[in-house]
Scaffold this active site. Structure first.
Site, PDB file in Angstrom:
ATOM      1  N   TYR A  63       0.836  -1.201   0.000  1.00  0.00           N
ATOM      2  CA  TYR A  63       0.000   0.000   0.000  1.00  0.00           C
ATOM      3  C   TYR A  63       0.868   1.247   0.000  1.00  0.00           C
ATOM      4  O   TYR A  63       2.033   1.228   0.416  1.00  0.00           O
ATOM      5  CB  TYR A  63      -0.888   0.037   1.247  1.00  0.00           C
ATOM      6  CG  TYR A  63      -2.018  -0.956   1.268  1.00  0.00           C
ATOM      7  CD1 TYR A  63      -2.564  -1.473   0.103  1.00  0.00           C
ATOM      8  CD2 TYR A  63      -2.561  -1.379   2.486  1.00  0.00           C
ATOM      9  CE1 TYR A  63      -3.605  -2.375   0.126  1.00  0.00           C
ATOM     10  CE2 TYR A  63      -3.618  -2.291   2.532  1.00  0.00           C
ATOM     11  CZ  TYR A  63      -4.126  -2.781   1.350  1.00  0.00           C
ATOM     12  OH  TYR A  63      -5.160  -3.673   1.393  1.00  0.00           O
ATOM     13  N   ASN A 190      -4.932   6.853   7.765  1.00  0.00           N
ATOM     14  CA  ASN A 190      -6.245   7.162   7.187  1.00  0.00           C
ATOM     15  C   ASN A 190      -6.809   8.496   7.648  1.00  0.00           C
ATOM     16  O   ASN A 190      -7.825   8.947   7.143  1.00  0.00           O
ATOM     17  CB  ASN A 190      -7.236   6.038   7.520  1.00  0.00           C
ATOM     18  CG  ASN A 190      -6.802   4.710   6.936  1.00  0.00           C
ATOM     19  OD1 ASN A 190      -6.734   4.555   5.734  1.00  0.00           O
ATOM     20  ND2 ASN A 190      -6.490   3.754   7.794  1.00  0.00           N
ATOM     21  N   HIS A 325      24.497  42.318  16.800  1.00  0.00           N
ATOM     22  CA  HIS A 325      23.134  42.454  17.304  1.00  0.00           C
ATOM     23  C   HIS A 325      22.328  43.535  16.580  1.00  0.00           C
ATOM     24  O   HIS A 325      22.864  44.504  16.076  1.00  0.00           O
ATOM     25  CB  HIS A 325      23.110  42.768  18.824  1.00  0.00           C
ATOM     26  CG  HIS A 325      24.269  43.561  19.313  1.00  0.00           C
ATOM     27  ND1 HIS A 325      24.922  43.287  20.487  1.00  0.00           N
ATOM     28  CD2 HIS A 325      24.933  44.604  18.766  1.00  0.00           C
ATOM     29  CE1 HIS A 325      25.917  44.141  20.659  1.00  0.00           C
ATOM     30  NE2 HIS A 325      25.935  44.949  19.632  1.00  0.00           N
TER      31      HIS A 325
END
Length: 436
Positions: A63, A190, A325
């Protein structure tokens, strides 16, 4: 790979992830048996010479919604199939709750009789906890013949691949079952709950593999790593870290906490904390963060620094250069050993086009400088804090572009009378007079 619903999305994904995969279109979704049948039809003619159609040996069918299947589990299935000489061997698992799955029905000797879909099962058959994983190893020639004989006489009016087992057994062929060591391997997806569960399991497996290979993951419960990520031994991953895409981290580097890297390369010994990076290259022994944002095209050289609240885009930063910074660096080249002061902005966009800024080796850009691109700061040059630089600063020069300070005495007491500021000013003035 059989595709049908939203096939173009699936094909687009495959083109990037698995370009060698061939797709077969199932125009009408008429069951698993129908899906296999159209593959065999498109692979070549069914009937007298199936081997010439490429289906004469073992055919493995699975699957598309069982993402946790491992190579080890599939290898065990194939070994049993070939060792036992089965016409078909089904991969099964004993699960706590088999709801929604086909049940494996065995005879008193343990041989597989059939697989019954839940909608067609009796109450006693629904109580069986051994489920069909949807993964099979078939003798290709026997499969090609049997799949043509599958009927649609069932609750859903579909061609069930599971019916092939009954057909082959009825023909006198051997049907076997290989029970997976861990039922989680064959868990299907599912709904979104099952999808989240599968993600968690896969992530745990990946982290375990990395840890056994020498990576330190401080808190696996808060760490997420994609399949395509590469981590070398002696990497340390701190809590709250997410590594996506083709991210690679070299030995000795530390990532996190609270860091998200996508398609980013991190060099040996680099430290990256509280950072988001996408399509960046962080050189060996570089330091990034906290709270940095490195966008695509950013390249930090060896021992370079992008510090707190720094954003970079399409920027090359030379070895040992520092952007400590509160700075934006966009569309720029910064040389070796340069220092970019706090609150500097590389003004790269004029509203229509992007422009480039070049900062030379060992240059020093003062705090709160606006570098209005296109502009060049020469090697060893300085800019004065608070400047808006629009023209080239030659090597060794200092660029100063700011107005002179002017103090207007008594402005606060006149224009802000009665405020706390005015009271403080009056008090300070009185103290000064008293001292004099």
């Amino acid at each position: 790979m059989v595709v049908g619903h939203e096939r173009e999305r699936v094909r687009a994904h495959l083109a990037g992830s698995s370009p060698d995969v061939e797709t077969v279109v199932q125009e009408e979704q008429r069951g698993t048996g129908h899906a296999v049948r159209i593959v065999l039809e498109q692979a070549g003619p069914l009937g007298s010479k199936p081997a010439e159609a490429g289906v004469g040996r073992t055919v493995l069918v699975t699957y598309g919604d069982t993402p946790l299947l491992t190579a080890e589990t599939l290898a065990a299935l194939l070994r049993m199939h070939e060792t036992d000489g089965n016409a078909v061997t089904v991969l099964t698992a004993v699960v706590p709750d088999p709801t929604g799955y086909g049940r494996i029905i065995r005879d008193t000797t343990g041989a597989v009789l059939e697989i019954v879909e839940e909608k067609d099962a009796t109450p006693s058959q629904r109580a069986v906890r051994e489920m069909n994983s949807g993964t099979y190893a078939f003798d290709g020639a026997l499969l090609a013949d049997a799949v043509k004989r599958v009927s649609t006489d069932n609750a859903q009016g579909e061609e069930y691949l599971t019916d092939v087992l009954s057909i082959l057994r009825g023909d006198g062929h051997r049907v076997g079952a290989c029970v997976a060591d861990d039922y989680v391997d064959v868990e299907g997806v599912n709904d979104r709950v099952q999808l989240a569960f599968a993600r968690g399991v896969l992530n745990s497996r990946l982290l375990e593999r990395h840890m056994r290979d020498g990576v330190t993951v401080v808190d696996p419960s808060s760490t997420w790593v994609d399949v395509g990520v590469t981590l070398e031994p002696d990497v340390v991953i701190h809590p709250g870290t997410q590594l996506h895409g083709r991210t690679s981290v070299a030995s000795g580097a530390e990532i996190g906490p609270a860091t998200t890297l996508t398609d980013t390369e991190v060099g040996m010994g680099a430290i990256v904390r509280n950072t988001v990076a996408d399509g960046a290259v962080i050189g060996p022994e570089a330091a990034v963060g906290p709270y940095s944002y490195l966008r695509p095209g950013t390249v930090l050289g060896r021992k370079a620094k992008a510090g707190a609240y720094v954003e970079m885009k399409n920027a090359q930063v030379g070895e040992g250069s520092k952007v400590p910074h509160l700075t934006y660096v966009g569309d720029a080249t910064i040389g070796v050993g340069a220092n970019i002061g706090a609150s500097t902005i590389f003004v790269n966009y004029d509203g229509v086009e992007k422009h480039h800024t070049t900062v030379g080796d060992h240059a020093f850009v003062g705090c709160d400088t606006m570098l209005v691109a296109p502009v060049t700061i020469g090697d060893g040059a300085y800019t004065a804090a608070g400047s808006t630089i629009t023209d080239e600063v030659p090597p060794g020069a200092i660029g100063v572009a700011r107005g002179r300070q002017r103090n207007i005495e008594g402005w606060v007491t006149r224009r802000r009378a009665g405020t706390a500021s005015a009271e403080a000013a009056l008090k300070a003035r009185a103290e000064q007079v008293e001292e004099q």
